[in-house]
Write a protein that holds these residues in place. Structure first.
Motif, PDB file in Angstrom:
ATOM      1  N   TRP A  90       0.668  -1.400  -0.113  1.00 24.73           N
ATOM      2  CA  TRP A  90      -0.215   0.247   0.136  1.00 24.73           C
ATOM      3  C   TRP A  90       0.733   0.966   0.130  1.00 24.73           C
ATOM      4  O   TRP A  90       2.051   1.171   0.345  1.00 24.73           O
ATOM      5  N   THR A 100      -3.666   3.891  -0.845  1.00 22.70           N
ATOM      6  CA  THR A 100      -3.566   2.652  -1.471  1.00 22.70           C
ATOM      7  C   THR A 100      -3.144   1.604  -1.464  1.00 22.70           C
ATOM      8  O   THR A 100      -2.218   1.311  -1.697  1.00 22.70           O
ATOM      9  N   LYS A 102      -2.903  -2.115  -3.039  1.00 26.49           N
ATOM     10  CA  LYS A 102      -2.368  -3.649  -4.261  1.00 26.49           C
ATOM     11  C   LYS A 102      -2.704  -4.947  -3.696  1.00 26.49           C
ATOM     12  O   LYS A 102      -2.197  -5.500  -2.776  1.00 26.49           O
ATOM     13  N   ILE A 172      -9.508   1.571  -8.276  1.00 28.80           N
ATOM     14  CA  ILE A 172      -8.788   2.090  -9.464  1.00 28.80           C
ATOM     15  C   ILE A 172      -8.497   0.996 -10.666  1.00 28.80           C
ATOM     16  O   ILE A 172      -8.564   1.700 -11.782  1.00 28.80           O
ATOM     17  N   THR A 176      -6.479  -2.978  -7.376  1.00 28.69           N
ATOM     18  CA  THR A 176      -6.371  -2.087  -6.473  1.00 28.69           C
ATOM     19  C   THR A 176      -7.979  -1.258  -6.423  1.00 28.69           C
ATOM     20  O   THR A 176      -8.787  -0.630  -6.670  1.00 28.69           O
ATOM     21  N   GLN A 178      -9.264   1.980  -3.090  1.00 27.66           N
ATOM     22  CA  GLN A 178      -8.319   3.224  -2.740  1.00 27.66           C
ATOM     23  C   GLN A 178      -9.765   4.257  -1.696  1.00 27.66           C
ATOM     24  O   GLN A 178     -10.286   4.189  -2.268  1.00 27.66           O
ATOM     25  N   GLU A 180     -10.214   7.072   1.126  1.00 25.03           N
ATOM     26  CA  GLU A 180      -9.671   8.653   1.412  1.00 25.03           C
ATOM     27  C   GLU A 180     -10.715   8.959   2.431  1.00 25.03           C
ATOM     28  O   GLU A 180     -11.213   8.811   2.922  1.00 25.03           O
TER      29      GLU A 180
END
Length: 540
Positions: A90, A100, A102, A172, A176, A178, A180
């Motif tokens: 990440w 983010t 992975k 993403i 992936t 993400q 926030e």
């Protein structure tokens, strides 16, 4: 995960071991030759209250089982550090708001559970599953345990039905995902290891309580009237576990659990009080004892919105009236540490110099008089509610006697754990016993979780405690990213909480378990058995 409401000290053994009923000594241990496949691991719980849908889990036993069936983006190592799991790596943005992850590309959901094909068919995990699982966790007006994740941007709006999506979670790519956040939150990655954040397939998510489906090292095999049965997931992405399966057996009485251990039918067991010293000093058994301090607190909660507990002087008086040291020594056989506050030893921010409360009956009487009840005159009869547990009943009897010396009449209400927890969550019980072990290795997991006012209705602030200065300090600590800056803020907040006394701070937990000689890889950290990964254990 009380949440982690614990049974770390359980029923007191009602029989002794005499010369004529001395348990058979463990057989001479064979030389360990290395891990091998096979065997069923059996471990007992005292209470049948178990939830299998990770979004709803709120206590330690359910957490322990679910941790074998499901995985999260991260997990906790045996040393209680955060390590990768479904996410292989990440990245965190410079402003500490965007995370983010992975994902691994070799993770499959269970294809068959309890001899029934799953709806997902054993397909690969994708970022869409992560998005689905978090949206499901935050389902509007649900009873899912999602308070840890309201920090995600748009999570509150989604939960309140004001938005159709969670603005802060984005796919993403297929591998992936993400997140926030609304504002920086240093422990965010740690919270992703909590069982409520485990990832589930959308195809099977409508019946997880009866047919749990995840990606875990073990698969659901069914249950009987007294046990939950798991089997090895031979397609597990990190390789099948050493064990062929597991059985979590419900045995209410501690003497029965210990007898089952002595008969070789349980692989490990909590050490009963009346054999603890004997086993610890017997070389045939002592080598198989695991002991550690736990990041957990036993306390008597007071609903500060209900009289007489809405009076700070009353709450302080009760704290000085309870003789913790004698309870630990005489009832718990010395297997605990009197609590001087909230943060346990080993957690950043624990202050060993914090004086806290100690047994001082004259001081307690003085405070009660200042509260308007000299020698307890005019003080209402109060009721302490506890869950069914012989050990806790003994502790409660001691507390009742302490309060009688103060001039306070306290009665006991003993009910089953599920109803006990329900009463506490609804705010219907003014005075109650509870235990809490930390959900993620950070002081935030105790202080913010149990004392920030935002958690009164939708979290775990069961005392209904509210102090704007405490809220301010806890918010500031959450927004800071450097531990060296955060710790002083937590220390200040804890001092205010202890002074306000929304609970009687009783004792910090310890773990004392005895395992069979053929058990290897049983490593229990400060988060306790609920964080155990049984895939690492093997039987000789």
């Amino acid at each position: 995960m009380l949440r982690r409401l614990v049974f770390l000290f359980v029923l007191v053994l009602t029989f002794g071991l005499t010369a004529c009923d001395e348990p058979e000594k463990p057989k001479i241990e064979k030389k360990e030759t290395g891990p091998k496949y096979g065997g069923i691991y059996r471990r007992a719980f005292p209470d049948p209250y178990i939830l299998l849908d990770p979004a709803s889990v709120k206590e330690s036993n359910s957490n322990e089982i679910c941790r074998q069936l499901y995985d999260g983006l991260v997990e906790f190592s045996a040393s209680d550090t955060v390590v990768p799991c479904l996410a292989e790596s990440w990245q965190i943005s410079e402003n500490k708001l965007v995370y983010t992850f992975k994902l691994r590309k070799d993770v499959h959901f269970h294809s068959v559970v309890n001899s029934v094909p799953t709806k997902n068919g054993g397909r690969l995990l994708t970022a869409e599953d992560v998005l689905f699982s978090f949206k499901r966790l935050l389902t509007p007006k649900s009873n899912h345990e999602n308070s840890f994740f309201r920090i995600i941007k748009g999570a509150n709006d989604y939960f309140e039905g004001k938005a159709e999506d969670v603005a802060g979670i984005r796919v993403i790519a297929s591998d992936t995902i993400q997140f926030e956040l609304e504002h920086p939150f240093s422990p965010f990655i740690s919270t992703l290891g909590v069982s409520n954040a485990f990832i589930v397939p959308h195809e099977d998510a409508d019946n997880l309580e009866n047919m749990p489906v995840g990606t875990g090292a073990f698969k659901w095999k069914g249950k009987t009237s007294d046990r939950y049965i798991l089997e090895a997931n031979k397609e597990y992405f990190r390789g099948r576990p050493w064990l062929d399966g597991m059985e979590f057996v419900i045995i209410p009485k501690e003497e029965d659990r210990f007898s089952q251990y002595l008969a070789g039918k349980l692989q490990h067991v909590d050490l009963p009080d009346n054999v603890y010293q004997k086993m610890k000093h017997d070389p045939a058994y002592s080598k198989y004892i695991k002991e550690s301090n736990l990041w957990g607190l036993n306390f008597l909660g007071m609903n500060v919105t209900k009289p007489p507990f809405d009076n700070k002087l009353v709450r302080q008086a009760l704290n000085f009236a309870v003789d913790r040291e004698s309870i630990v020594k005489l009832v718990l056989n010395g297997r605990a540490q009197s609590a001087n506050g909230v943060l346990t030893p080993g957690i950043p921010g624990h202050d060993p110099l914090l004086s806290g409360y100690f047994y001082d009956l004259p001081k307690a009487k003085q405070l009660l008089a200042e509260a308007g009840y000299p020698d307890g005159k005019g003080f209402p009869v109060i009721t302490l509610e506890i869950n069914e547990d012989q050990l806790q009943s003994r502790v409660a009897d001691f507390i009742v006697a302490n309060l009688r010396d103060l001039g306070v009449e306290c009665r006991l209400s003993v009910i089953n754990f599920e109803k006990h927890l329900e009463n506490i969550e609804k705010g219907e019980v003014p005075f109650f016993r509870l235990g809490w072990t930390i959900d993620y290795p950070d002081p935030d997991g105790l202080l913010f979780t149990m004392f920030h006012s935002s958690n009164i209705e939708n979290g775990y602030n069961y005392c209904r405690y509210s102090n704007p200065e405490v809220d301010k300090l806890l918010n500031e600590a959450r927004n800071e990213t450097e531990l060296v800056v955060r710790v002083p803020l937590y220390e200040k907040a804890e001092k205010l909480i202890v002074d306000d006394a929304p609970m009687v701070f009783m004792y910090f937990y310890t773990l004392n378990i005895l395992h069979q000689p053929n058990v290897h890889g049983l490593n229990v950290g400060a988060m306790g058995e609920c964080a155990l990964q049984y895939r690492r254990i093997w039987l000789e």
